[in-house]
Scaffold this motif. Structure first.
Motif, PDB file in Angstrom:
ATOM      1  N   MET A 147       0.830  -1.199   0.000  1.00  0.00           N
ATOM      2  CA  MET A 147       0.000   0.000   0.000  1.00  0.00           C
ATOM      3  C   MET A 147       0.864   1.248   0.000  1.00  0.00           C
ATOM      4  O   MET A 147       1.715   1.400   0.893  1.00  0.00           O
TER       5      MET A 147
ATOM      6  N   ILE B 286      -2.004  -1.403  -4.925  1.00  0.00           N
ATOM      7  CA  ILE B 286      -3.454  -1.161  -5.063  1.00  0.00           C
ATOM      8  C   ILE B 286      -3.728   0.339  -5.212  1.00  0.00           C
ATOM      9  O   ILE B 286      -4.724   0.853  -4.678  1.00  0.00           O
TER      10      ILE B 286
ATOM     11  N   GLU C 113      -7.129   1.049  -6.940  1.00  0.00           N
ATOM     12  CA  GLU C 113      -8.235   0.603  -6.096  1.00  0.00           C
ATOM     13  C   GLU C 113      -8.484   1.574  -4.949  1.00  0.00           C
ATOM     14  O   GLU C 113      -9.645   1.895  -4.625  1.00  0.00           O
TER      15      GLU C 113
ATOM     16  N   ILE D  35      -1.232  -8.915  -5.700  1.00  0.00           N
ATOM     17  CA  ILE D  35      -2.083  -8.316  -6.730  1.00  0.00           C
ATOM     18  C   ILE D  35      -3.033  -9.360  -7.303  1.00  0.00           C
ATOM     19  O   ILE D  35      -4.213  -9.074  -7.554  1.00  0.00           O
TER      20      ILE D  35
ATOM     21  N   VAL E 198      -5.756  -9.741  -4.911  1.00  0.00           N
ATOM     22  CA  VAL E 198      -6.694  -8.602  -4.999  1.00  0.00           C
ATOM     23  C   VAL E 198      -7.665  -8.808  -6.155  1.00  0.00           C
ATOM     24  O   VAL E 198      -8.866  -8.511  -6.029  1.00  0.00           O
ATOM     25  N   GLN E 199      -7.162  -9.311  -7.281  1.00  0.00           N
ATOM     26  CA  GLN E 199      -8.023  -9.542  -8.430  1.00  0.00           C
ATOM     27  C   GLN E 199      -9.082 -10.607  -8.135  1.00  0.00           C
ATOM     28  O   GLN E 199     -10.192 -10.565  -8.656  1.00  0.00           O
TER      29      GLN E 199
ATOM     30  N   TRP F  20      -9.354  -5.912  -2.612  1.00  0.00           N
ATOM     31  CA  TRP F  20      -8.195  -5.440  -1.847  1.00  0.00           C
ATOM     32  C   TRP F  20      -8.418  -5.505  -0.339  1.00  0.00           C
ATOM     33  O   TRP F  20      -7.501  -5.818   0.422  1.00  0.00           O
TER      34      TRP F  20
END
Length: 455
Positions: free
Chosen positions: A65, A69, A72, A191, A194-195, A199
């Protein structure tokens, strides 16, 4: 005479039995002591392993972070680029400043105690990061994560030295590998997560895993003997200013701290965003580029000292490479921006050069030790760690505001920044990297020897 011989034989037999019983008891005691030592050694290893896993989480949190993201976060909170990069900056500010405080705490209270409190803050901040309902509460969460993560590295270094004094270098190498694996996981694998799950859910999973590791660490800590508090270790901030009186230290800080700080700003804050906006990469591809950078950083931490040894323990050539390599990488990107070249291969190549240039920390640590007296080089090392991450924090914070000087395009709530925004950013980074290159040429060579009395 018969009675005498009979009595003596009985006495001898009694003595033999007693000696045999004593021998058996001693052997049993040795066996029990051996089992006890083995049991304690096994628990110490598990304790150390839990600490390494916490370091893994700390390094993962450094890069997830906003770097992994960015879009997002910007879409979820309807935030500007400056606000999003501020999320990473507050982590880095906290991490950098805490290095100075944690170093003093570890000297006094020991690594295990400091990590116990720091690990708790890290876990709470990790869970709060996943569920923060507002941007400001997310800032608070990242502040907690930054402080908690800062307590881990110096603490685990201290504990590794205590638990494995005879194999410290090897075991610390495993610690570093564990940390870099955390950074690798925080890029492409995170990542991908996250997809799949979003997130917030991905961050929540990280927070839950961190909490389980911490509970195991805390449980083992209470079953092991801990060293006492060092009452003679005082909190004397004047020692930090002593290292700045030596000109060699200033050049080390600039030539060593700036390249890493600039590289890590790319790695953890806006590199993925730049690859997506300028080179047209999708999130997964950009994530893999950053994963490769982290792997290069891990490998280069082993290659750099090996090259230094091949050069008869010369440190200066690698320090010059660090400054010059960083400047050349940013020059390539600036030229691409000026000429309108969007090649992802060329930009990725420049990023790879940054990764090689910015990750020579073993050489920097060696030069720090050789340029300072024994009673002060540890303080210098904490100042170096502070500067490296404060550079990342300042750059990360400033970049967002620089990008906003030129209005972005907005597509589906995502801000896409153009050539002018990134040209302004990388021009600033190029100028800073030139200072690092200059400082490299001003350094004194140590050749692996103590030069603290010669500079």
């Amino acid at each position: 005479m018969y009675l005498y011989n009979f009595a003596m034989s009985k006495i001898k037999e009694c003595i033999r039995r007693k000696l045999k019983r004593i021998y058996v008891m001693e052997q049993e005691k040795k066996l029990n002591d051996k089992k006890k030592k083995k049991y304690t050694a096994n628990r110490l290893f598990l304790f150390w392993l839990c600490a390494v896993l916490l370091y893994f989480i700390a390094n993962l949190q450094k890069v997830v972070m906003p770097g992994a993201i960015f879009n997002e976060l910007q879409e979820h909170f309807s935030a500007t680029a400056g606000s999003v990069t501020g999320i990473g900056a507050i982590f880095m500010y906290t991490y950098a400043i805490s290095q100075l405080v944690v170093g003093l705490l570890v000297d006094r209270f020991g690594g295990a105690r400091v990590m116990a409190w720091g690990g708790l803050v890290l876990c709470v901040g990790s869970l709060l990061s996943a569920g923060a309902p507002s941007l400001w509460l997310l800032y608070v969460a990242r502040f907690m994560v930054g402080f908690g993560a800062a307590s881990i590295y110096l603490s685990i270094t201290k504990e590794t030295s205590r638990i494995y004094p005879n194999s410290f270098a090897i075991m610390l190498g495993f610690v570093m590998v564990g940390g870099y694996l955390g950074g690798v996981t925080g890029n492409a694998p995170f990542i991908a997560g996250v997809q799949i799950m979003g997130w917030q859910q991905a961050l929540l999973l990280v927070g839950c895993i961190a909490t389980l590791i911490y509970l195991a660490y805390a449980g083992l800590k209470f079953t092991l003997p801990m060293p006492g508090v060092v009452q003679t270790a005082k909190f004397d901030y004047h020692r930090f200013f002593e290292v700045l009186k030596v000109r060699q230290n200033i050049y080390i800080l600039v030539c060593g701290g700036f390249p890493f700080g600039l590289y890590f700003a790319i790695q953890s804050i806006f590199g993925k965003k730049f690859l997506e906006d300028y080179s047209g990469m999708n999130p997964e591809s950009a994530g893999w580029v950053l994963t490769v950078l982290m792997i290069i950083g891990a490998v280069n931490s082993l290659l750099a000292p090996a090259f230094s040894k091949m050069l008869n323990n010369r440190r200066r050539p690698l320090m010059i490479f660090s400054g010059m390599g960083t400047a050349v990488a940013f020059l390539v990107i600036v030229v691409c921006l000026l000429s309108g070249v969007h090649s992802p291969w060329l930009i990725s190549g420049a990023f790879i050069l940054l990764a090689f240039s910015g990750n020579i920390s073993p050489v920097i640590v060696a030069l720090v030790r050789e340029s300072n007296h024994n009673d002060i080089w540890g303080v210098m090392l904490s100042v170096y760690a502070f500067l490296a991450y404060i550079v990342t924090a300042v750059i990360g914070h400033s970049i967002g505001w620089i990008m906003e000087l030129f209005p972005p395009q907005v597509e589906n709530g995502i801000h896409i920044y153009g050539n002018k925004s990134y040209l302004a950013v990388f021009t600033v980074l190029l100028i800073i990297s030139l200072l690092a290159a200059y400082s490299g040429f001003r350094l004194k060579e140590s050749k692996g020897q103590d030069i603290s009395n010669k500079i």
